[in-house]
Enzyme design. Structure first.
Site, PDB file in Angstrom:
ATOM      1  N   GLY A   7     -48.365  40.045  87.258  1.00 19.96           N
ATOM      2  CA  GLY A   7     -47.771  38.925  86.556  1.00 19.96           C
ATOM      3  C   GLY A   7     -47.365  39.367  85.165  1.00 19.96           C
ATOM      4  O   GLY A   7     -48.217  39.634  84.308  1.00 19.96           O
ATOM      5  N   ALA A   8     -46.070  39.515  84.962  1.00 17.86           N
ATOM      6  CA  ALA A   8     -45.557  40.005  83.677  1.00 17.86           C
ATOM      7  C   ALA A   8     -44.654  38.967  83.037  1.00 17.86           C
ATOM      8  O   ALA A   8     -43.543  39.259  82.624  1.00 17.86           O
ATOM      9  CB  ALA A   8     -44.811  41.320  83.869  1.00 17.86           C
ATOM     10  N   ALA A  10     -44.657  35.784  80.016  1.00 17.33           N
ATOM     11  CA  ALA A  10     -44.788  35.870  78.566  1.00 17.33           C
ATOM     12  C   ALA A  10     -46.121  36.487  78.146  1.00 17.33           C
ATOM     13  O   ALA A  10     -46.169  37.390  77.310  1.00 17.33           O
ATOM     14  CB  ALA A  10     -44.637  34.479  77.961  1.00 17.33           C
ATOM     15  N   GLY A  12     -48.402  38.226  80.044  1.00 11.00           N
ATOM     16  CA  GLY A  12     -48.577  39.581  80.550  1.00 11.00           C
ATOM     17  C   GLY A  12     -47.826  40.597  79.715  1.00 11.00           C
ATOM     18  O   GLY A  12     -48.326  41.690  79.415  1.00 11.00           O
ATOM     19  N   LYS A 186     -62.877  27.238  77.060  1.00 12.94           N
ATOM     20  CA  LYS A 186     -61.414  27.283  77.138  1.00 12.94           C
ATOM     21  C   LYS A 186     -60.899  26.190  78.075  1.00 12.94           C
ATOM     22  O   LYS A 186     -59.861  25.562  77.804  1.00 12.94           O
ATOM     23  CB  LYS A 186     -60.951  28.656  77.627  1.00 12.94           C
ATOM     24  CG  LYS A 186     -59.434  28.831  77.743  1.00 12.94           C
ATOM     25  CD  LYS A 186     -58.753  28.881  76.396  1.00 12.94           C
ATOM     26  CE  LYS A 186     -57.230  28.963  76.518  1.00 12.94           C
ATOM     27  NZ  LYS A 186     -56.771  30.220  77.115  1.00 12.94           N
ATOM     28  N   ASN A 190     -57.964  23.133  77.645  1.00 10.51           N
ATOM     29  CA  ASN A 190     -56.874  22.884  78.592  1.00 10.51           C
ATOM     30  C   ASN A 190     -56.937  21.467  79.155  1.00 10.51           C
ATOM     31  O   ASN A 190     -55.906  20.803  79.318  1.00 10.51           O
ATOM     32  CB  ASN A 190     -56.917  23.888  79.735  1.00 10.51           C
ATOM     33  CG  ASN A 190     -56.637  25.308  79.308  1.00 10.51           C
ATOM     34  OD1 ASN A 190     -57.244  26.243  79.807  1.00 10.51           O
ATOM     35  ND2 ASN A 190     -55.722  25.502  78.376  1.00 10.51           N
ATOM     36  N   GLU A 270     -50.598  24.075  87.400  1.00 11.01           N
ATOM     37  CA  GLU A 270     -51.917  24.654  87.661  1.00 11.01           C
ATOM     38  C   GLU A 270     -53.013  23.595  87.599  1.00 11.01           C
ATOM     39  O   GLU A 270     -54.169  23.907  87.326  1.00 11.01           O
ATOM     40  CB  GLU A 270     -52.186  25.780  86.661  1.00 11.01           C
ATOM     41  CG  GLU A 270     -51.198  26.933  86.791  1.00 11.01           C
ATOM     42  CD  GLU A 270     -51.398  28.023  85.761  1.00 11.01           C
ATOM     43  OE1 GLU A 270     -51.588  29.182  86.154  1.00 11.01           O
ATOM     44  OE2 GLU A 270     -51.367  27.706  84.553  1.00 11.01           O
TER      45      GLU A 270
END
Length: 309
Positions: A7-8, A10, A12, A186, A190, A270
């Site tokens: 996963g590349a 923002a 990554g 965290k 969220n 998500e």
């Protein structure tokens, strides 16, 4: 250290590019063909504040043909976690560490089911990023810490080596003996804003101007804290309102949560790994979670409407 990012997007690119610039052997793996081509052709453009630099880093559409990694960092969207790690088994060697830095909870269980729990450690990061276009990213790394750890709280050589690799790249990183507490801390942040921003369509500035939204956010966080307590997790956040306040620290008026960004793009969110994880924990430990159940239902309804368009 040989580090592959599954996963590349923002985030990554922000972390992977910064590590590569400091000398780590990084490969960014992502199915976004134009993005991968731009990185391999022109380098990865990392914008930070008023400056921009170009980092030479390898990118690939998949892990086919790559040698096993020392570390695989998972940063795909939560709902792609199982497919991503299933497709990357070839880069998991006997000593490969696999670590999620994704938002929400439940990824480590999926990773453990696929590659074995002995390979998996956990982490959370406060690094931020925005994808401006193929091969071009805003990297919010300055002073943003990453916390990693083993599930049993032990200070293993592999965790310390990963932290040292991050520190060498000027990415603040610490090894925690309470990583589950870190992950829940965290999650509380969220939980406080993601779904409410997505449902109302509000950026942070206007979201924080509505008292009724604040009250609902605090109620959702209180439920999550009750679930964490029931599961034996020690939190550093002591009051539900603290998570609501922390969520907005240092962010501009126009900031959009990732959940709102996903809905605006017509994508699923998500939610199952954020508020949904609170609901699942509530069922497991017999803790009522009506506010989070309502937020999940509302987001699911919006997703269904977008899907039907």
């Amino acid at each position: 250290m040989k580090i592959y990012f599954l996963g590349a997007g923002a985030l990554g690119c922000a972390i992977g590019g910064t590590l590569a610039a400091a000398g780590s052997e990084v490969t960014l793996i992502d199915p976004f063909e134009a993005h991968v081509e731009a990185i391999n052709r022109d380098g990865l453009r990392l914008k930070g504040g008023d400056t921009e630099r170009v980092v030479k880093v390898r990118a690939a559409l998949d892990s086919h043909g790559l040698e096993p990694a020392d570390l695989v960092i998972v940063l795909v969207k939560s709902f792609h976690t199982r497919a991503a790690i299933e497709g990357a088994k070839g880069i998991i060697g006997p000593e490969t560490a696999v670590m999620s830095l994704q938002n929400g909870m439940g990824h480590e269980e999926i990773l453990s089911e696929v590659v074995g729990r002995e390979h998996v450690l956990a982490g959370k990061t406060y690094v931020g990023g925005v994808l401006l276009g193929p091969g071009h990213v805003i990297a919010g790394t300055r002073g943003k810490r990453t916390v990693i750890g083993e599930f049993d709280g032990s200070m293993t050589p592999r965790a310390q080596a990963i932290a040292a690799e991050f520190e060498r790249a000027d990415l603040p990183c610490e090894v925690s003996d309470n990583i589950m507490g870190v992950m829940w801390d965290k999650l509380l942040i969220n939980v406080s804003t993601g779904a409410l921003s997505g449902i109302t369509g509000q950026v942070y500035g206007s979201l924080y101007a509505v008292p009724e939204i604040e009250a609902t956010a605090i109620a959702a966080v209180a439920e999550a804290m009750a679930v964490a307590k029931a599961s034996g997790v020690t939190l550093s956040i002591k009051e539900p309102r603290d998570a609501w306040v922390m969520a907005a620290e240092g962010l501009p008026y126009e900031f959009k949560t990732s959940m709102l960004q996903s809905l605006e793009k017509g994508s699923i969110t998500e939610i199952d790994f954020i508020n949904g994880s609170v609901v699942r924990g509530g069922r497991k430990f017999n803790v009522p979670t009506p506010v989070n159940q309502t937020l999940v239902a509302a987001i699911k309804g919006i997703e269904r409407r977008l899907e039907a368009k």
